[in-house]
Design an enzyme around this catalytic site. Structure first.
Site, PDB file in Angstrom:
ATOM      1  N   ASN A 135       1.762   6.395   5.499  1.00  0.00           N
ATOM      2  CA  ASN A 135       1.174   7.572   6.139  1.00  0.00           C
ATOM      3  C   ASN A 135       2.321   8.383   6.741  1.00  0.00           C
ATOM      4  O   ASN A 135       2.864   8.028   7.778  1.00  0.00           O
ATOM      5  CB  ASN A 135       0.200   7.101   7.230  1.00  0.00           C
ATOM      6  CG  ASN A 135      -0.467   8.257   7.940  1.00  0.00           C
ATOM      7  OD1 ASN A 135      -0.153   9.420   7.695  1.00  0.00           O
ATOM      8  ND2 ASN A 135      -1.380   7.936   8.830  1.00  0.00           N
ATOM      9  N   ARG A 184      -1.580   8.068   2.251  1.00  0.00           N
ATOM     10  CA  ARG A 184      -2.565   8.932   2.892  1.00  0.00           C
ATOM     11  C   ARG A 184      -2.108  10.376   2.706  1.00  0.00           C
ATOM     12  O   ARG A 184      -0.974  10.712   3.049  1.00  0.00           O
ATOM     13  CB  ARG A 184      -2.652   8.612   4.375  1.00  0.00           C
ATOM     14  CG  ARG A 184      -3.531   9.592   5.104  1.00  0.00           C
ATOM     15  CD  ARG A 184      -3.548   9.308   6.585  1.00  0.00           C
ATOM     16  NE  ARG A 184      -4.447  10.221   7.244  1.00  0.00           N
ATOM     17  CZ  ARG A 184      -4.111  10.976   8.284  1.00  0.00           C
ATOM     18  NH1 ARG A 184      -2.903  10.908   8.790  1.00  0.00           N
ATOM     19  NH2 ARG A 184      -4.995  11.767   8.822  1.00  0.00           N
ATOM     20  N   HIS A 205     -10.523  12.888   8.557  1.00  0.00           N
ATOM     21  CA  HIS A 205     -10.870  11.493   8.884  1.00  0.00           C
ATOM     22  C   HIS A 205     -11.818  10.911   7.843  1.00  0.00           C
ATOM     23  O   HIS A 205     -12.566   9.974   8.128  1.00  0.00           O
ATOM     24  CB  HIS A 205     -11.571  11.375  10.257  1.00  0.00           C
ATOM     25  CG  HIS A 205     -10.742  11.768  11.436  1.00  0.00           C
ATOM     26  ND1 HIS A 205     -11.255  12.519  12.464  1.00  0.00           N
ATOM     27  CD2 HIS A 205      -9.457  11.507  11.749  1.00  0.00           C
ATOM     28  CE1 HIS A 205     -10.319  12.717  13.379  1.00  0.00           C
ATOM     29  NE2 HIS A 205      -9.217  12.109  12.963  1.00  0.00           N
ATOM     30  N   ARG A 216      -6.713  19.040  21.493  1.00  0.00           N
ATOM     31  CA  ARG A 216      -7.298  20.181  20.763  1.00  0.00           C
ATOM     32  C   ARG A 216      -8.573  20.655  21.450  1.00  0.00           C
ATOM     33  O   ARG A 216      -9.373  19.840  21.917  1.00  0.00           O
ATOM     34  CB  ARG A 216      -7.640  19.787  19.323  1.00  0.00           C
ATOM     35  CG  ARG A 216      -6.439  19.454  18.469  1.00  0.00           C
ATOM     36  CD  ARG A 216      -6.881  19.296  17.006  1.00  0.00           C
ATOM     37  NE  ARG A 216      -5.827  18.707  16.200  1.00  0.00           N
ATOM     38  CZ  ARG A 216      -5.922  17.539  15.566  1.00  0.00           C
ATOM     39  NH1 ARG A 216      -7.031  16.833  15.615  1.00  0.00           N
ATOM     40  NH2 ARG A 216      -4.910  17.091  14.859  1.00  0.00           N
ATOM     41  N   GLU A 256      -8.269   2.381   8.492  1.00  0.00           N
ATOM     42  CA  GLU A 256      -7.952   3.337   7.424  1.00  0.00           C
ATOM     43  C   GLU A 256      -6.950   2.751   6.430  1.00  0.00           C
ATOM     44  O   GLU A 256      -7.036   3.019   5.237  1.00  0.00           O
ATOM     45  CB  GLU A 256      -7.424   4.646   8.033  1.00  0.00           C
ATOM     46  CG  GLU A 256      -8.537   5.389   8.764  1.00  0.00           C
ATOM     47  CD  GLU A 256      -8.050   6.546   9.611  1.00  0.00           C
ATOM     48  OE1 GLU A 256      -7.983   7.652   9.083  1.00  0.00           O
ATOM     49  OE2 GLU A 256      -7.738   6.331  10.793  1.00  0.00           O
TER      50      GLU A 256
END
Ligand code: AMP
Length: 396
Positions: A7, A90, A179, A240, A384
């Site tokens: 990743n 990823r 996601h 965010r 993940e």
């Protein structure tokens, strides 16, 4: 077969070596500050731990250090690189081109590059990681697993924005969602764990980490999700803002003499619970502790966060004409019982009843609703990396 899961960020690289047969993580870690001063972290399932400064001028250097650590005579977990059967990458944005994971070839690389516009910070870094692995392991098959792919099943009414249609036609401006690997993994796991038939189910997944998103998963397929063209939309997050009136951007620009990219930087990096709490923290442990000591801003930030999650659950219940199961996952979703309790306190109208004792259990799959609850509510730890390893094996 062992699968190396990669990743890549612009200056970082997370990795995990997974034995795909036993699904055990043999080793995992992180390269940080690539191209700056270089920091390397490694731990193995045998208890080895390495943390050191290491020169990494680029991602190829970083991957070389990872591979050396994996085969290291003292701390390694494999004897040679031949024991790595595949690499799973990823990739953040697959646009409309990728509704599934794919085996990487030149054509796929080009298509990923064509999505760079949609994720200018992430996709180029993902490509750098793929190229670095290609250079060091030219004969090992590689698979790209996209964050957006799971949400490609959304209907038009969920993914189109209310802006002139030419912007979708010309630039593909629409909701993509992120996601996806986690929403897919957790919805399947929830169905399995709670004894539901995934093909006849209405599941809402709340992925609540530093980045946070909710998805509506109908019969195993994503039909809506809270993140949009970029991960900025939707829930309030660590830093965010999530949803806001777009006119706020011009308003702040005029008042503070800032340009659009400066304001977007504020909305991405200085807003969320961190911004709301006056810069106190983006970490829910800090905010929870501060709120308990009477910090009003921290409490407000937590209240807004939970309220917004509950509103999305309400919206997605409407989108699916009901809900059978709600899953909480990721850093906050898995660990913060107070957040889960607060979110669920808005949902009594759905016949949800929380089992407070079960809600205190941590670190495992657990049904936190009572036997009488009309909707099953679970905590499902996401994984993940394992999901990427499974996809990789399935494709090669
Ligand atoms: P993630 O992005 O999924 O790794 O989640 C990271 C976030 O999870 C952190 O920023 C914290 O806000 C939150 N988190 C992690 N551990 C805990 C915990 N024990 N209690 C509350 N929040 C936690």
């Amino acid at each position: 077969m062992n699968v190396l899961v990669i990743n890549c960020g612009s200056s970082s690289l997370k990795y995990q070596l997974i034995n795909a047969d036993t699904e055990e993580a043999l080793a995992s870690g992180l390269c940080e500050r690539i191209g700056i001063d270089g920091r390397f972290k490694y731990k193995s399932n045998t208890g080895a731990k390495v943390e050191k400064e290491a020169t990494m001028n680029n991602h190829e250097d970083a991957i070389k250090i990872v591979l050396d650590a994996l085969i290291d005579a003292q701390n390694g977990v494999i004897k040679s690189l031949d024991e790595i059967g595949a690499v799973g990458h990823r990739v953040v944005h697959g646009g409309e081109k990728f509704a599934h994971s794919v085996v990487i070839n030149d054509e796929v690389m080009k298509a990923i590059e064509e999505c760079n516009d949609l994720a200018p910070l992430h996709n180029p870094a993902n490509l750098i990681g793929i190229n670095a692995c290609k250079a060091l392991m030219p004969n090992v098959p590689m698979v790209a697993v996209f964050d957006t792919a799971f949400h490609q099943t959304m209907p038009e009414k969920a993914y189109l924005y209310g802006i002139p249609c030419e912007y979708y036609e010309k630039y593909k401006i629409r909701r993509y969602g992120f996601h996806g690997t986690s929403h897919s993994f957790v919805s399947k796991k929830m169905a399995e764990f709670a004894g539901m038939d995934i093909n006849n189910s209405k599941i809402i997944v709340c992925h609540l980490g530093n980045g946070a998103s909710v998805s509506a998963v109908l019969n195993g397929k994503s039909v809506d999700t809270s993140m949009g063209l970029t991960p900025l939309e939707g829930l309030l997050m660590g830093t965010r803002s999530g949803d806001l009136d777009p006119a706020i951007i011009e308003f702040i620009a005029n008042k503070e003499g800032k340009n659009i990219s400066e304001i977007l930087n504020i909305l991405n990096k200085k807003s969320g619970v961190q911004g709301m709490s006056g810069g106190l923290s983006s970490d829910f442990r800090d905010l929870g502790a501060a709120a308990a000591e009477g910090n009003v801003l921290a409490k407000q930030a937590l209240d807004v966060f939970c309220y917004r999650v509950a509103k999305y659950i309400g919206a997605y219940t409407a989108a699916m004409n009901g809900v059978d199961g709600i899953a909480f996952t990721a850093g906050i979703g898995e660990n913060d019982g107070a957040v889960r309790e607060s979110v669920l306190s808005y949902l009594g109208y759905l016949g949800i009843e929380l089992d407070k004792e079960k809600n205190a259990i941590r670190g495992e799959e657990v049904l936190i609703s009572t036997a009488d609850s009309k909707v099953k509510v679970c905590v499902i730890p996401t994984n993940e990396e394992l999901a990427i390893a499974r996809e990789t094996v399935a494709l090669i």
